[in-house]
Design a protein around this motif. Structure first.
Motif: not given
Length: 262
Positions: A200-215, A249-257
């Motif tokens: 869940q933390q990895a998904r939230i970090a991916a959401l923050a990455d998407a927000t920064t890129g979109a802005k 363990i390496k967790l990879h997460s990605a979200v499309t916003v």
């Protein structure tokens, strides 16, 4: 038929047909006017997180071995699997691991590896294979033969499955066990008791990455980023890697916003 009645009926049909054919205004339109379409931007954000496992399933293989002859002994002695196993459990207890936490497999018979470097050790290990196994046609249980055509002796072996809480315990086990009895130590699986929280933390970090890129993209185009309109979590099947060398363990997460543009 009355002509006046016929004309009235025809006028009613024409009016109803016109009402059906008239296009309806879009949702949110005012006074029947078409509203402008909402401008949006879609961005995919990613993240990677390293997690320290606290549930490490390890398989340890032990086997019998032959001690070289000393003093007046004419032949080497065999260290039985039972003796090796007792010492193994003592070492685990000193590490705080109970015998009940260990799952032992059935006893198997493993031949010496057919290599020239080990031929002398194999000959010193004087343990004939059981008749049942020697008489079976199955190639897996048939006596193995070396370069000179003579059958190699066979030794008892067993695998033990243990769940450890620390990656450092693997090195402790390797150091504690007699190297002559140790076959191999293999990590079967690594995970964490809080793996869902870390995902869940990895998904939230991916959401923050998407927000920064979109802005940054919208502001570069002279616009202003609006509210989130849609979030799609990219499936994570096969995207989590276990680095057995580093013990992480390496967790990879990605979200499309999808964001609105003001």
């Amino acid at each position: 038929m009355n002509t006046r009645f016929l004309l009235a009926t025809l006028a009613a049909v024409v009016t109803a047909t016109a009402a059906i054919a008239q296009p309806r205004p879009q949702d949110g339109a005012r006074g029947g006017m078409m509203m402008p379409q909402q401008r949006t931007i879609q961005v995919t954000g990613t993240s990677e997180m390293e997690v320290t496992p606290d549930q490490i399933c390890v398989t340890v293989q032990l086997h019998e071995y032959a001690e070289p002859a000393e003093g007046e002994k004419k032949s080497p002695s065999t260290v039985s699997l039972e003796t090796i196993e007792q010492d193994f459990y003592k070492q685990l207890e000193s590490m705080g691991i109970s015998k009940n936490d260990v799952t032992a497999s059935d006893v198997t018979f493993a031949p010496f590896r057919a290599t020239r470097q080990r031929i002398d050790a194999a000959r010193r290990f004087d343990r004939p294979a059981p008749r049942k196994e020697m008489s079976r046609p199955d190639s897996a249980n048939a006596p193995k033969r070396h370069f000179d055509g003579k059958p190699l002796p066979r030794r008892q072996a067993r695998a033990y499955e243990i769940t450890l809480t620390s990656f450092d315990d693997i090195d402790k086990i390797k150091k504690a066990i007699d190297k002559r009895a140790l076959g191999n130590v293999r990590i079967k699986e690594m995970t964490s008791s809080k793996i869902n929280e870390y995902r869940q933390q990895a998904r939230i970090a991916a959401l923050a990455d998407a927000t920064t890129g979109a802005k940054s993209l919208v502001e570069a185009a002279g616009g202003e980023l609006g509210n989130v309109m849609n979030i799609v979590v990219v499936p994570e099947h096969g995207r989590n890697d276990a680095d057995r060398d580093k013990g992480v363990i390496k967790l990879h997460s990605a979200v499309t916003v999808t964001f609105a543009i003001k």
